[in-house]
Design a protein around this motif. Structure first.
Motif, short mmCIF file in Angstrom:
data_model
loop_
_atom_site.label_atom_id
_atom_site.label_comp_id
_atom_site.label_asym_id
_atom_site.label_seq_id
_atom_site.Cartn_x
_atom_site.Cartn_y
_atom_site.Cartn_z
N TRP A 1 0.81 -0.92 0.10
CA TRP A 1 -0.04 -0.05 -0.08
C TRP A 1 1.02 1.17 0.00
O TRP A 1 0.60 2.14 -0.77
CB TRP A 1 -0.84 0.00 1.35
N TYR A 2 1.81 1.22 0.88
CA TYR A 2 2.90 2.30 0.88
C TYR A 2 3.79 2.74 -0.56
O TYR A 2 3.50 3.91 -1.13
CB TYR A 2 3.93 2.26 2.09
N ALA A 3 3.97 1.53 -1.05
CA ALA A 3 4.81 1.53 -2.38
C ALA A 3 3.58 2.32 -3.54
O ALA A 3 4.07 3.01 -4.13
CB ALA A 3 5.01 0.33 -2.86
N ALA B 1 -8.92 0.15 -0.70
CA ALA B 1 -9.95 0.55 -1.68
C ALA B 1 -9.83 1.74 -2.42
O ALA B 1 -10.10 1.97 -3.59
CB ALA B 1 -11.17 0.58 -0.89
N TYR B 2 -8.98 2.88 -1.62
CA TYR B 2 -8.88 4.22 -2.26
C TYR B 2 -7.93 4.09 -3.30
O TYR B 2 -8.01 4.84 -4.35
CB TYR B 2 -8.60 5.21 -1.34
N THR B 3 -6.85 3.37 -2.91
CA THR B 3 -5.82 3.25 -3.92
C THR B 3 -6.15 2.44 -5.23
O THR B 3 -5.84 3.02 -6.66
CB THR B 3 -4.49 2.42 -3.50
N LEU B 4 -7.10 1.38 -5.01
CA LEU B 4 -7.66 0.75 -6.20
C LEU B 4 -8.51 1.41 -7.23
O LEU B 4 -8.80 1.33 -8.29
CB LEU B 4 -8.47 -0.76 -5.85
N LEU C 1 -0.96 -2.87 -6.44
CA LEU C 1 -1.89 -3.11 -5.31
C LEU C 1 -2.78 -4.23 -5.57
O LEU C 1 -3.16 -5.37 -4.79
CB LEU C 1 -2.65 -2.07 -4.76
N ALA C 2 -3.46 -4.26 -6.76
CA ALA C 2 -4.48 -5.21 -7.37
C ALA C 2 -4.03 -6.42 -7.40
O ALA C 2 -4.52 -7.61 -7.21
CB ALA C 2 -5.00 -4.51 -8.54
N ASN D 1 -1.18 -11.61 -1.33
CA ASN D 1 -1.35 -11.83 0.03
C ASN D 1 -2.35 -11.16 1.03
O ASN D 1 -2.27 -10.96 2.03
CB ASN D 1 0.05 -11.34 0.68
N LYS D 2 -3.27 -10.49 0.20
CA LYS D 2 -4.33 -9.79 0.77
C LYS D 2 -5.31 -10.53 1.12
O LYS D 2 -5.78 -11.70 0.76
CB LYS D 2 -4.91 -8.76 -0.22
#
Length: 293
Positions: free
Chosen positions: A128-130, A245-248, A286-287, A291-292
């Motif tokens: 997420w950070y990346a 969710a917001y990054t996706l 992220l998508a 490992n999510k």
């Protein structure tokens, strides 16, 4: 580790919601000349709220308003939804579809991640950070790298876009607080948000909606860019973490960029175009996380 069914469902719903939202700025660009940014944003959420509420009342009758509602969650989500309409459409009008959408949505993941960490104790993974760093970098390159041809960057427009991002993140916080069926949630939140935005709708000129082109644009804004994506996002946000969710949902500015280029003729410099590519890499990072969840 394989992606869980709920995580996959949430991921796909959020990406699809972002793609639907990405049509908003382009649809706005085709509205009649008399359509102001405030009247478009207010009408969009007001009409969506009325349609959803009537549908859910017919479907569930009195069950819709029975216990289990978080008043704080409804008010936060509704306020965020209403404020987003009033700031986003003005931002797009001032600084263009591509830049306005990129800044508004690209700056939302860091805010959502912070809210999720502080309010919901979410443990954000390194991905997420990346991904968020890539997203923010892409947005910065887009704004600083610029404008070519008819595309220009407005300082006020960028400020309004950031305000829209804050409102968008606030909306997600409210939605997470409501533990109800997603369809109930979006119907009630949209209705309350529509009431909040009603003064701006009534105070403006709404005659443009009576024109054939205006009516068509309003129908598209109500269904394609409001009811469908907000329902998908509500489902998604209940299955994955807030920051994720917001990054996706950055599939929205990518869609907006593509549509603004193809349909509106907006052109970005090579630096800004590189920013789009970096943003896309952030979404993929992220998508594709196995490992999510």
């Amino acid at each position: 580790m394989k992606i869980s069914k709920n995580t996959l469902k949430g991921t796909l719903c959020v990406i699809a919601a972002g793609m639907c939202w990405g049509t908003t700025g382009t649809i706005q660009a085709f509205t009649p000349n008399g359509a102001s940014s405030l009247s478009i944003g207010a009408a969009r959420v007001a009409f969506a709220g009325v349609v959803l509420l009537i549908y859910m009342l017919i479907k569930k009758r009195g069950e819709l308003f029975r216990g289990g509602w978080s008043v704080r969650g409804v008010l936060l989500a509704a306020a965020g939804l209403a404020a987003y309409q009033l700031t986003f459409f003005s931002a797009v009008r001032l600084t263009g579809v591509a830049v306005g959408t990129m800044v508004a949505i690209g700056s939302a993941p860091p805010l959502a991640g912070i809210f999720g960490r502080i309010l919901f104790k979410e443990q954000l993974p390194w991905r997420w950070y990346a991904a968020t760093i890539l997203a923010v970098t892409g947005c910065v390159m887009l704004v600083l790298g610029g404008n070519t041809g008819a595309l220009s960057v407005s300082v006020l427009g960028v400020f309004l876009a950031f305000s829209a991002a804050f409102s968008y993140a606030l909306e997600g916080v409210g939605l997470r607080l409501i533990k109800r069926d997603p369809y109930d949630v979006i119907a009630v939140v949209s209705a309350v948000s529509g009431l909040m935005a009603l003064p701006w709708l009534l105070a403006g000129d709404i005659s443009w909606m009576l024109e054939p082109r205006g009516a068509l644009c309003m129908a598209l804004l109500t269904f394609l860019s409001t009811i469908i994506p907000y329902t998908l996002f509500t489902i998604g946000i209940q299955n994955i973490e807030l920051g994720t969710a917001y990054t996706l949902s950055l599939s929205e500015p990518l869609t907006a960029w593509l549509l603004s280029t193809v349909l509106l003729g907006e052109r970005l410099s090579w630096i800004a175009s590189l920013g789009v590519g970096i943003l896309f890499c952030g979404i993929l990072l992220l998508a594709c996380n196995k490992n999510k969840g």
